[in-house]
Design a protein around this motif. Structure first.
Motif, PDB file in Angstrom:
ATOM      1  N   UNK A 137       0.830  -1.202   0.000  1.00 41.05           N
ATOM      2  CA  UNK A 137       0.000   0.000   0.000  1.00 41.05           C
ATOM      3  C   UNK A 137       0.865   1.252   0.000  1.00 41.05           C
ATOM      4  N   UNK A 138       0.353   2.283  -0.639  1.00 45.61           N
ATOM      5  CA  UNK A 138       0.932   3.609  -0.552  1.00 45.61           C
ATOM      6  C   UNK A 138      -0.097   4.493   0.132  1.00 45.61           C
ATOM      7  N   UNK A 139       0.348   5.207   1.167  1.00 45.35           N
ATOM      8  CA  UNK A 139      -0.562   6.033   1.954  1.00 45.35           C
ATOM      9  C   UNK A 139       0.005   7.444   2.071  1.00 45.35           C
ATOM     10  N   UNK A 168       2.336  -4.794  10.166  1.00 48.55           N
ATOM     11  CA  UNK A 168       2.599  -3.647   9.305  1.00 48.55           C
ATOM     12  C   UNK A 168       4.107  -3.456   9.184  1.00 48.55           C
ATOM     13  N   UNK A 169       4.610  -3.503   7.963  1.00 42.42           N
ATOM     14  CA  UNK A 169       6.037  -3.308   7.690  1.00 42.42           C
ATOM     15  C   UNK A 169       6.192  -2.049   6.850  1.00 42.42           C
ATOM     16  N   UNK A 170       7.005  -1.131   7.318  1.00 40.63           N
ATOM     17  CA  UNK A 170       7.224   0.131   6.600  1.00 40.63           C
ATOM     18  C   UNK A 170       8.431  -0.016   5.681  1.00 40.63           C
ATOM     19  N   UNK A 180       4.232   0.723   2.319  1.00 41.49           N
ATOM     20  CA  UNK A 180       4.186  -0.286   3.379  1.00 41.49           C
ATOM     21  C   UNK A 180       3.698  -1.614   2.834  1.00 41.49           C
ATOM     22  N   UNK A 181       3.906  -2.659   3.641  1.00 40.62           N
ATOM     23  CA  UNK A 181       3.258  -3.946   3.429  1.00 40.62           C
ATOM     24  C   UNK A 181       2.441  -4.260   4.676  1.00 40.62           C
ATOM     25  N   UNK A 209      -0.622  -8.922  -2.668  1.00 42.15           N
ATOM     26  CA  UNK A 209       0.551  -9.686  -3.083  1.00 42.15           C
ATOM     27  C   UNK A 209       0.406 -11.178  -2.828  1.00 42.15           C
ATOM     28  N   UNK A 210      -0.252 -11.559  -1.727  1.00 50.07           N
ATOM     29  CA  UNK A 210      -0.378 -12.972  -1.383  1.00 50.07           C
ATOM     30  C   UNK A 210      -1.762 -13.269  -0.834  1.00 50.07           C
TER      31      UNK A 210
END
Length: 243
Positions: A137-139, A168-170, A180-181, A209-210
């Motif tokens: 995601x792009x936020x 949440x991974x930045x 982020x993912x 993605x998955x």
């Protein structure tokens, strides 16, 4: 695979409705092992019999499994009166009963499983099984360590219960935009967008993605698809049984 009625086989293979394929049979447009079909109710051994319709071979697939890289602007539905659907993108499908497993918003891109295997779909979508789904995601605005903590604890998105813990991974945090993912184990309506909204952020781009053991093939451009490999199908089925 066993025996199947001829009219059902032809209808499932996309040759028309039951009544339409019966007309094809009655007009002698269908042959079984080189002989005209006896009738629409004739039983076919799909592992042995050779079926031709109007001179072309008929291939019967009990189940089909496709990985689609869903593009934005296409709806996750079988039919729609206004927009193109994800099923319509599968141009070489043999089955006419395909459907998307779950939904992605119209403006969301990425991994979508298209199949007619209702048992597998139910196993992957049942809330209690907590099948993981990862999104890129792009936020707008920065994503902080506090946001990571809040996502891990569960967020109030206006429902009776908070969301389940999410990872949440930045990848990149900036004042104007962050990348982020996010991995979640639920499938609530607009969930990813609502989770970021709960911490004062707006999602400007979203891509799945998955889903469980299935990972989007990077070689697929938006709108492209391919059949799942036997290994991918087996892994998904094991996922559905073990979760």
């Amino acid at each position: 695979m066993g025996q199947v009625r001829l009219d059902k086989l032809l209808a499932d293979a996309g040759y028309g409705t039951r009544s339409q394929v019966r007309q094809l049979v009655r007009k002698k447009h269908v042959t079984i092992n080189g002989e005209p079909a006896k009738g629409p109710e004739q039983k076919i051994d799909v592992d042995k019999d050779q079926i031709f319709c109007e001179g072309k071979p008929v291939f019967y697939a009990a189940y089909e499994y496709y990985m689609l890289n869903k593009p934005a602007g296409v709806v996750s539905a079988v039919t729609d009166n206004r927009d193109k659907t994800v099923v319509e993108l599968i141009e070489d499908r043999q089955r006419r009963d395909l459907f998307p497993v779950g939904r992605l918003d119209k403006d969301t891109e990425g991994l979508l499983l298209i199949t007619n295997d209702g048992i597998l779909a139910n196993r992957l979508l049942t809330p209690g099984r907590h099948v993981e789904k990862t999104y890129y995601a792009e936020v707008d605005g920065p994503v902080t360590q506090m946001d990571i903590k809040l996502f891990a604890e569960g967020l109030d998105i206006g429902e009776e219960r908070r969301t389940l813990p999410a990872v949440l991974i930045v990848e990149e945090s900036g004042n104007a935009c962050s990348k982020v993912q996010l991995t979640i184990t639920e499938g609530k309506f607009h969930q990813v967008k609502r989770m970021f909204q709960a911490v004062g952020r707006r999602v400007t781009f979203l891509k799945r993605l998955t889903m469980g053991s299935l990972t989007l093939d990077e070689a697929l451009a938006p709108g492209e698809y391919r059949k799942l490999t036997e290994g991918e199908i087996l892994a998904l089925k094991k996922q559905g049984l073990s979760t």
